[in-house]
Design a protein around this motif. Structure first.
Motif, PDB file in Angstrom:
ATOM      1  N   GLU A 164       0.829  -1.206   0.000  1.00  0.00           N
ATOM      2  CA  GLU A 164       0.000   0.000   0.000  1.00  0.00           C
ATOM      3  C   GLU A 164       0.865   1.259   0.000  1.00  0.00           C
ATOM      4  O   GLU A 164       0.378   2.347  -0.308  1.00  0.00           O
ATOM      5  CB  GLU A 164      -0.901   0.015   1.241  1.00  0.00           C
ATOM      6  CG  GLU A 164      -1.912  -1.108   1.321  1.00  0.00           C
ATOM      7  CD  GLU A 164      -3.196  -0.772   0.584  1.00  0.00           C
ATOM      8  OE1 GLU A 164      -3.364   0.405   0.183  1.00  0.00           O
ATOM      9  OE2 GLU A 164      -4.036  -1.672   0.406  1.00  0.00           O
ATOM     10  N   ASN A 165       2.132   1.105   0.377  1.00  0.00           N
ATOM     11  CA  ASN A 165       3.029   2.254   0.530  1.00  0.00           C
ATOM     12  C   ASN A 165       4.326   2.005  -0.215  1.00  0.00           C
ATOM     13  O   ASN A 165       4.759   0.852  -0.390  1.00  0.00           O
ATOM     14  CB  ASN A 165       3.326   2.498   2.015  1.00  0.00           C
ATOM     15  CG  ASN A 165       2.061   2.546   2.859  1.00  0.00           C
ATOM     16  OD1 ASN A 165       1.263   3.467   2.738  1.00  0.00           O
ATOM     17  ND2 ASN A 165       1.890   1.540   3.711  1.00  0.00           N
ATOM     18  N   HIS A 188       0.513  -1.940   5.315  1.00  0.00           N
ATOM     19  CA  HIS A 188      -0.499  -1.402   6.229  1.00  0.00           C
ATOM     20  C   HIS A 188      -1.289  -0.284   5.538  1.00  0.00           C
ATOM     21  O   HIS A 188      -0.707   0.623   4.940  1.00  0.00           O
ATOM     22  CB  HIS A 188       0.152  -0.862   7.504  1.00  0.00           C
ATOM     23  CG  HIS A 188      -0.811  -0.669   8.627  1.00  0.00           C
ATOM     24  ND1 HIS A 188      -1.698   0.378   8.688  1.00  0.00           N
ATOM     25  CD2 HIS A 188      -1.047  -1.425   9.743  1.00  0.00           C
ATOM     26  CE1 HIS A 188      -2.430   0.270   9.777  1.00  0.00           C
ATOM     27  NE2 HIS A 188      -2.062  -0.808  10.441  1.00  0.00           N
ATOM     28  N   PRO A 189      -2.623  -0.306   5.625  1.00  0.00           N
ATOM     29  CA  PRO A 189      -3.424   0.699   4.913  1.00  0.00           C
ATOM     30  C   PRO A 189      -3.358   2.100   5.526  1.00  0.00           C
ATOM     31  O   PRO A 189      -3.659   3.086   4.843  1.00  0.00           O
ATOM     32  CB  PRO A 189      -4.847   0.141   5.009  1.00  0.00           C
ATOM     33  CG  PRO A 189      -4.842  -0.713   6.242  1.00  0.00           C
ATOM     34  CD  PRO A 189      -3.469  -1.316   6.284  1.00  0.00           C
ATOM     35  N   ASP A 190      -2.980   2.211   6.797  1.00  0.00           N
ATOM     36  CA  ASP A 190      -2.961   3.514   7.458  1.00  0.00           C
ATOM     37  C   ASP A 190      -1.852   3.559   8.509  1.00  0.00           C
ATOM     38  O   ASP A 190      -2.120   3.467   9.714  1.00  0.00           O
ATOM     39  CB  ASP A 190      -4.320   3.791   8.104  1.00  0.00           C
ATOM     40  CG  ASP A 190      -4.437   5.217   8.633  1.00  0.00           C
ATOM     41  OD1 ASP A 190      -3.487   6.007   8.423  1.00  0.00           O
ATOM     42  OD2 ASP A 190      -5.465   5.526   9.262  1.00  0.00           O
ATOM     43  N   THR A 214      -3.997  -6.105  11.208  1.00  0.00           N
ATOM     44  CA  THR A 214      -4.639  -5.161  10.292  1.00  0.00           C
ATOM     45  C   THR A 214      -4.082  -5.308   8.880  1.00  0.00           C
ATOM     46  O   THR A 214      -4.842  -5.356   7.899  1.00  0.00           O
ATOM     47  CB  THR A 214      -4.415  -3.712  10.773  1.00  0.00           C
ATOM     48  OG1 THR A 214      -5.003  -3.548  12.058  1.00  0.00           O
ATOM     49  CG2 THR A 214      -5.029  -2.716   9.805  1.00  0.00           C
ATOM     50  N   ALA A 215      -2.752  -5.393   8.773  1.00  0.00           N
ATOM     51  CA  ALA A 215      -2.134  -5.522   7.452  1.00  0.00           C
ATOM     52  C   ALA A 215      -2.529  -6.831   6.783  1.00  0.00           C
ATOM     53  O   ALA A 215      -2.817  -6.873   5.574  1.00  0.00           O
ATOM     54  CB  ALA A 215      -0.611  -5.432   7.581  1.00  0.00           C
ATOM     55  N   ASN A 251      -6.449  -6.791   5.916  1.00  0.00           N
ATOM     56  CA  ASN A 251      -6.705  -5.838   4.834  1.00  0.00           C
ATOM     57  C   ASN A 251      -6.225  -6.383   3.492  1.00  0.00           C
ATOM     58  O   ASN A 251      -6.834  -6.123   2.448  1.00  0.00           O
ATOM     59  CB  ASN A 251      -6.002  -4.515   5.140  1.00  0.00           C
ATOM     60  CG  ASN A 251      -6.218  -3.481   4.042  1.00  0.00           C
ATOM     61  OD1 ASN A 251      -7.291  -2.922   3.903  1.00  0.00           O
ATOM     62  ND2 ASN A 251      -5.167  -3.229   3.255  1.00  0.00           N
ATOM     63  N   SER A 252      -5.138  -7.151   3.521  1.00  0.00           N
ATOM     64  CA  SER A 252      -4.561  -7.679   2.280  1.00  0.00           C
ATOM     65  C   SER A 252      -5.271  -8.938   1.796  1.00  0.00           C
ATOM     66  O   SER A 252      -5.618  -9.058   0.617  1.00  0.00           O
ATOM     67  CB  SER A 252      -3.070  -7.973   2.491  1.00  0.00           C
ATOM     68  OG  SER A 252      -2.366  -6.797   2.825  1.00  0.00           O
TER      69      SER A 252
END
Length: 529
Positions: free
Chosen positions: A218-219, A299-301, A316-317, A320-321
């Motif tokens: 995501e980054n 990680h989305p955020d 979370t990562a 979300n993935s």
């Protein structure tokens, strides 16, 4: 093997004055060189020697545990220093590699359980050894409490149950007792359980880490150089923030001394234990770094982690993935990792206590060195488990259990420091020249100096009282937990030395290290206390 001339043993494995084994043990027609070497070091072969290098590696891998290690540091690291915290892991890994150089030479020359005590006794004598061993035993026994406590909430997550302090303590106690039952079945059962556990953990760690890194970023990689303002918690100082993270990050690379603890159950231990130590550190270190980087990139955020809004960035990562379906399977992987870690850590602690008790220098030594019919050190296992279980009562007060966790990290690094320092002093005195299969030659002393410098720095860094690592409005004793805990352990150890004089029960000669062999024994001096 180059162990020098065989000499009489320095200590026995029973309450009676020790005597040298009458003859080397044999397996079939071939002489049992492992048992013979253990006899030279002063002890009979009582544990079952059935591990190969992979079995020894499994115990070390499970104790260090990439999943447990990552979960211990990732949230704190990102909160204190932002995504840039991952670079600190490489510093900690390189520092621990310096210690591995010292460990390799010692494990090769003295393939015996209870490294902190047994090695220090041969390097600097029984007084220093008892104190080093006491610190090490306190560290590993209470580490068991920490592991089962941190693992207990995951069982609640699996069944969507609400954890309360009382429930967590109860589940953690059951968890610990189940591990005790498995360990009492002997090294062969433990090996099979750990093999299944670490296979699942290793595959999941490698697979998830690579997937997050290659498929679900995501980054951009540039985020790994950003702090996102996290240094504000450290007075705006980025170096101070990174030092704080280094204090926490060092926890991800401990536990490899479990390989040493199982030396007396490993075939060709002088050769295979040093290999297992290095494989453990490099494999776990690589997986921890891989997954730490992958989580930051996937990680989305990341800002939510830095601001303390996401307390579980790894889950979370992953969710979300991979999608919401992955939540429960991932919890199962984490539970497997904690089970393997708790089993291996408990086994390591029991063997360390068993090893020290053979010199009659601990209270209740006769009970602590008891072996059951499966050749497991059941006496040490039961007593250390009882202590670890009792310490769980501290978890009813989260401030108290937090203090125990902080103390445990500092005590483990103090143990490492005392071993490396003993080796360095013996080298400089000329009373120890490595004579095992692993010898670093002219590089040995410089690397030993660097290891001592690293461990002294990291011990002070971990023990340094920081409000940032304590909960808001934490009592002063929790901020100073490492200093207070170390003072209590060292103080009680010195007091026991002065009153009970356990050092007088150990046979010693004029020299404590003579190029690879134990000193000639003198007449035992009984304690007058």
């Amino acid at each position: 093997m180059n162990h020098g001339t065989s000499r009489p043993p320095t200590a026995g494995s029973s309450a009676a004055p020790p005597t040298a084994p009458s003859a080397p043990a044999t397996t079939g027609k071939a002489p049992d060189h492992d048992a013979a070497r253990l006899g030279e070091l002063g002890y009979e072969q009582e544990l079952k020697r059935s591990l190969g290098v992979l079995g020894n590696l499994a115990i070390g891998f499970a104790t260090v545990s990439p999943v447990v290690g990552l979960y211990a540091v990732v949230q704190v690291g990102a909160t204190v220093a932002g995504p840039a915290w991952v670079w600190v892991l490489l510093v900690a890994l390189l520092g621990q590699a310096l210690l591995m150089c010292v460990y390799s030479e010692l494990a090769s020359q003295y393939p015996i359980a209870g490294g902190a005590y047994q090695w220090a006794r041969r390097l600097l004598g029984p007084t220093y050894a008892w104190l080093a061993g006491w610190v090490a035993l306190c560290a590993v026994v209470f580490a068991n409490t920490t592991i089962v406590y941190l693992g207990a909430p995951w069982f609640f997550a699996l069944f969507d149950a609400e954890p309360t302090p009382g429930r967590i303590v109860a589940v953690a106690a059951i968890f610990l007792l189940c591990c005790t039952a498995v360990n009492a079945l002997g090294i062969d059962v433990l090996r099979l359980v750990l093999a299944a556990g670490i296979a699942a953990e290793a595959v999941a760690s490698l697979g998830v880490g690579l997937a997050l890194l290659l498929l679900f970023r995501e980054n951009g990689f540039g985020i790994l150089t950003e702090t996102m303002g996290a240094q504000a918690l450290s007075g705006g100082s980025t170096p101070s923030a990174l030092l704080t993270v280094l204090a926490v990050g060092g926890w991800a690379f401990i536990g490899f001394d479990a390989c040493v603890a199982s030396s007396e159950e490993t075939r060709d231990a002088a050769r295979q234990v040093p290999r297992a130590i290095w494989w453990t550190l490099t494999s776990v270190g690589g997986l921890v770094v891989l997954n730490a980087v992958a989580v930051q990139l996937a990680h989305p955020d990341p800002a939510a982690v830095v601001h303390g809004e996401d307390l579980d960035p790894v889950t979370t990562a992953v969710v979300n993935s991979f999608g919401s379906w992955s939540a429960k399977p991932f919890v199962v992987v984490v539970i497997i990792a904690f089970i393997a870690c708790a089993l291996a850590s408990q086994a390591s602690a029991a063997r360390a206590v068993y090893s020290v008790s053979r010199d009659d220098v601990l209270p209740a030594s006769r009970a602590l060195r008891r072996i059951n019919r499966r050749q497991a050190p059941v006496g040490a296992l039961l007593i250390t488990s009882a202590i670890s279980c009792s310490a769980l009562l501290l978890a009813l007060d989260t401030s108290a259990i937090g203090s125990l966790i902080t103390f445990g990290s500092a005590a483990i690094y103090l143990q490492f420091l005392l071993i490396a320092l003993a080796a360095l002093i013996a080298r400089l005195r000329g009373t120890w020249t490595p004579a095992g299969l692993v010898r670093l030659g002219r590089w040995g002393t410089p690397l030993n100096v660097l290891a001592v410098a690293w461990l002294a720095f990291e011990f002070v860094n971990i023990a340094w009282p920081r409000k940032i690592l304590a909960p808001p409005d934490a009592p002063a004793y929790q901020v100073w937990a490492a200093v207070i805990g170390i003072a209590i352990v060292v103080g009680s150890g010195v007091l026991y030395l002065l009153i009970k004089r356990p050092q007088d029960k150990v046979r010693v000669g004029a020299s404590f290290a003579d190029g690879g062999t134990d000193p000639e024994p003198s007449t035992p001096v009984e304690s007058t206390a």
